[in-house]
Design a protein around this motif. Structure first.
Motif, PDB file in Angstrom:
ATOM      1  N   UNK A   1       0.812  -1.220   0.000  1.00 51.85           N
ATOM      2  CA  UNK A   1       0.000   0.000   0.000  1.00 51.85           C
ATOM      3  C   UNK A   1       0.845   1.269   0.000  1.00 51.85           C
ATOM      4  N   UNK A   2       2.164   1.144  -0.128  1.00 54.10           N
ATOM      5  CA  UNK A   2       3.010   2.331  -0.144  1.00 54.10           C
ATOM      6  C   UNK A   2       2.615   3.235  -1.315  1.00 54.10           C
ATOM      7  N   UNK A   3       2.495   4.528  -1.040  1.00 55.07           N
ATOM      8  CA  UNK A   3       2.116   5.481  -2.081  1.00 55.07           C
ATOM      9  C   UNK A   3       3.332   6.022  -2.828  1.00 55.07           C
ATOM     10  N   UNK A   4       4.376   6.323  -2.104  1.00 51.46           N
ATOM     11  CA  UNK A   4       5.575   6.882  -2.730  1.00 51.46           C
ATOM     12  C   UNK A   4       6.435   5.760  -3.302  1.00 51.46           C
ATOM     13  N   UNK A   5       7.288   6.119  -4.240  1.00 53.39           N
ATOM     14  CA  UNK A   5       8.171   5.139  -4.871  1.00 53.39           C
ATOM     15  C   UNK A   5       9.455   5.007  -4.065  1.00 53.39           C
ATOM     16  N   UNK A   6       9.311   4.619  -2.811  1.00 52.77           N
ATOM     17  CA  UNK A   6      10.482   4.438  -1.971  1.00 52.77           C
ATOM     18  C   UNK A   6      11.088   3.059  -2.190  1.00 52.77           C
ATOM     19  N   UNK A   7      12.356   2.949  -1.838  1.00 49.19           N
ATOM     20  CA  UNK A   7      13.044   1.676  -2.020  1.00 49.19           C
ATOM     21  C   UNK A   7      12.565   0.680  -0.972  1.00 49.19           C
ATOM     22  N   UNK A   8      12.186  -0.494  -1.433  1.00 51.98           N
ATOM     23  CA  UNK A   8      11.718  -1.553  -0.537  1.00 51.98           C
ATOM     24  C   UNK A   8      12.879  -2.490  -0.242  1.00 51.98           C
ATOM     25  N   UNK A   9      13.113  -2.742   1.021  1.00 56.09           N
ATOM     26  CA  UNK A   9      14.218  -3.610   1.423  1.00 56.09           C
ATOM     27  C   UNK A   9      13.864  -5.074   1.186  1.00 56.09           C
ATOM     28  N   UNK A  10      14.874  -5.891   1.058  1.00 52.15           N
ATOM     29  CA  UNK A  10      14.659  -7.332   0.946  1.00 52.15           C
ATOM     30  C   UNK A  10      13.980  -7.836   2.207  1.00 52.15           C
ATOM     31  N   UNK A  11      12.865  -8.546   2.041  1.00 55.09           N
ATOM     32  CA  UNK A  11      12.139  -9.080   3.187  1.00 55.09           C
ATOM     33  C   UNK A  11      11.187  -8.105   3.851  1.00 55.09           C
ATOM     34  N   UNK A  12      11.075  -6.879   3.323  1.00 53.81           N
ATOM     35  CA  UNK A  12      10.211  -5.879   3.952  1.00 53.81           C
ATOM     36  C   UNK A  12       8.741  -6.223   3.740  1.00 53.81           C
ATOM     37  N   UNK A  13       7.955  -6.140   4.815  1.00 53.19           N
ATOM     38  CA  UNK A  13       6.538  -6.472   4.727  1.00 53.19           C
ATOM     39  C   UNK A  13       5.632  -5.293   5.050  1.00 53.19           C
ATOM     40  N   UNK A  14       6.184  -4.211   5.615  1.00 55.48           N
ATOM     41  CA  UNK A  14       5.338  -3.075   5.939  1.00 55.48           C
ATOM     42  C   UNK A  14       6.045  -2.091   6.857  1.00 55.48           C
ATOM     43  N   UNK A  15       5.280  -1.098   7.322  1.00 50.85           N
ATOM     44  CA  UNK A  15       5.824  -0.063   8.201  1.00 50.85           C
ATOM     45  C   UNK A  15       4.896   0.159   9.386  1.00 50.85           C
ATOM     46  N   UNK A  16       5.529   0.557  10.482  1.00 56.92           N
ATOM     47  CA  UNK A  16       4.780   0.871  11.687  1.00 56.92           C
ATOM     48  C   UNK A  16       5.634   1.813  12.537  1.00 56.92           C
ATOM     49  N   UNK A  17       5.060   2.979  12.922  1.00 59.70           N
ATOM     50  CA  UNK A  17       5.770   3.927  13.767  1.00 59.70           C
ATOM     51  C   UNK A  17       7.145   4.307  13.208  1.00 59.70           C
ATOM     52  N   UNK A  18       7.198   4.619  11.945  1.00 58.21           N
ATOM     53  CA  UNK A  18       8.437   5.038  11.299  1.00 58.21           C
ATOM     54  C   UNK A  18       9.491   3.931  11.284  1.00 58.21           C
ATOM     55  N   UNK A  19       9.042   2.683  11.391  1.00 56.39           N
ATOM     56  CA  UNK A  19       9.949   1.543  11.369  1.00 56.39           C
ATOM     57  C   UNK A  19       9.594   0.669  10.177  1.00 56.39           C
ATOM     58  N   UNK A  20      10.543   0.431   9.306  1.00 59.25           N
ATOM     59  CA  UNK A  20      10.361  -0.556   8.243  1.00 59.25           C
ATOM     60  C   UNK A  20      10.504  -1.943   8.856  1.00 59.25           C
ATOM     61  N   UNK A  21       9.512  -2.793   8.674  1.00 60.07           N
ATOM     62  CA  UNK A  21       9.537  -4.127   9.264  1.00 60.07           C
ATOM     63  C   UNK A  21      10.031  -5.121   8.222  1.00 60.07           C
ATOM     64  N   UNK A  22      11.110  -5.812   8.566  1.00 54.49           N
ATOM     65  CA  UNK A  22      11.727  -6.791   7.680  1.00 54.49           C
ATOM     66  C   UNK A  22      11.701  -8.143   8.379  1.00 54.49           C
ATOM     67  N   UNK A  23      11.326  -9.180   7.648  1.00 53.54           N
ATOM     68  CA  UNK A  23      11.253 -10.528   8.223  1.00 53.54           C
ATOM     69  C   UNK A  23      12.495 -11.318   7.836  1.00 53.54           C
ATOM     70  N   UNK A  24      13.114 -11.933   8.821  1.00 54.59           N
ATOM     71  CA  UNK A  24      14.276 -12.797   8.600  1.00 54.59           C
ATOM     72  C   UNK A  24      14.029 -14.123   9.298  1.00 54.59           C
ATOM     73  N   UNK A  25      14.344 -15.226   8.641  1.00 55.55           N
ATOM     74  CA  UNK A  25      14.064 -16.511   9.283  1.00 55.55           C
ATOM     75  C   UNK A  25      15.295 -17.225   9.824  1.00 55.55           C
ATOM     76  N   UNK A  26      16.437 -16.523   9.895  1.00 52.67           N
ATOM     77  CA  UNK A  26      17.587 -17.048  10.638  1.00 52.67           C
ATOM     78  C   UNK A  26      17.422 -16.581  12.079  1.00 52.67           C
TER      79      UNK A  26
END
Length: 334
Positions: A222-247
């Motif tokens: 749902x991101x509106x701006x064309x910002x760079x998405x990190x590998x594993x990024x699933x969303x944002x909350x409170x100015x924090x990009x949330x990235x999932x890692x399974x290690x």
């Protein structure tokens, strides 16, 4: 030797048309057909190298250790009122914090016979080099993960331990992320490109956040701006990009329960160093030796391997927050 009969291809050369039950012929394995394409295997989602600052140790530096310096934060008390005509009698010098890290060499090798290379259906060399590449990257990610866990856990003040809650849920919540962002803001931790902090969570921690913060959660789609998405990024909350890692870094809490570790990083919380001019363990240098020598005079073996010279370290524990939470039960209606 396999033989082709008038009926089917067999491994014994014997027709199966009148095979008796006691003939020791395995009806389920008359002939084997191999699919050259491998089935999918489990691959770790590795992201910690993306949040680590990267440095090179110069060659011929005469040391295996790199030292980093950091200027102390600004102090308003260093500014004094001046009196006209009266020279200053007190002077201020900048103080520096230092961080040392020692590099080490890592690698792996495998030995493949010339007969196997010449006759195998499977290309063993490609198989081994693919494995080594994945394991080298996994080692670096695990190294960053473990030094970040150890340093921030020991620091204490930049840790949110959900497992110590006396009652109620011990899972990670949106408020924990908000608290982490607040701690980093108070520490004046620098942000990553775009003005965000980065949260690295286990899959179960990310599940907890999505379930609990559905009203304020911003999905990556749902991101509106064309910002760079990190590998594993699933969303944002409170100015924090949330990235999932399974290690995932796991630990035992309250005697018998399993916990998961996650982090919220500011920039320059963690870093990695490699030898200048050498390959990163994310893309390790492969060394292939198929020449005869004293140990293998007939050239009956080929040896392929990789090596890299690197280290991982915490640059500033104040620029990261460790979040320890209970391992969520994914059983339906649990």
């Amino acid at each position: 030797m396999a033989a082709v009969t008038g009926f089917i291809r067999t491994t014994s050369g014997v027709s199966t048309e009148h095979a008796s039950p006691d003939s020791n012929l395995d009806y389920t394995r008359i002939s084997e057909v191999f699919n050259r394409n491998f089935l999918k295997h489990a691959i770790d989602k590795l992201v910690l190298a993306d949040v680590a600052e990267k440095f090179d140790l110069p060659r011929n530096a005469g040391t295996q250790t790199m030292r980093f310096f950091r200027r102390a934060a600004a102090n308003v008390d260093n500014v004094r009122t001046l009196t006209e005509g009266t020279p200053l009698s007190a002077f201020t010098l900048t103080t520096l914090d230092k961080v040392d890290t020692a590099l080490a060499q890592y690698g792996d090798a495998t030995k493949i016979s010339d007969t196997r290379v010449a006759t195998d259906l499977i290309k063993q060399l490609e198989l081994e080099t693919a494995r080594m590449g994945e394991e080298a990257a996994l080692h670096l990610d695990t190294q960053i993960r473990d030094v970040a866990y150890t340093a921030l856990d020991a620091h204490g003040t930049n840790e949110i331990d959900c497992t110590n809650r006396g009652s109620g849920s011990r899972n990670i919540t949106a408020l924990d992320l908000d608290a982490a962002a607040t701690i980093l803001a108070e520490a004046r931790a620098p942000t990553f490109a775009g003005g965000h902090y980065v949260g690295v969570l286990s899959p179960r921690q990310a599940y907890d956040i999505r379930q609990e913060a559905s009203g304020v959660w911003q999905n990556v789609g749902s991101y509106q701006s064309k910002e760079q998405v990190m590998s594993g990024e699933i969303g944002k909350l409170y100015n924090i990009k949330i990235v999932v890692a399974n290690n995932t870094k796991t630990f035992i809490h309250n005697t018998t329960f399993t916990g998961h570790a996650g982090w919220v990083f500011g920039r320059e919380c963690v870093g990695t160093v490699k030898l200048a001019g050498s390959n990163s363990p994310l893309k390790p240098q492969l060394i292939y030796n198929d020449k005869p020598d004293k140990s293998d005079p007939l050239g009956q073996y080929s040896i392929v391997g990789w090596k890299a010279y690197y280290a991982s370290m915490v640059l500033n524990p104040l620029f990261g927050v460790l979040i320890k939470s209970d391992e969520t039960d994914l059983t339906p209606n649990a």
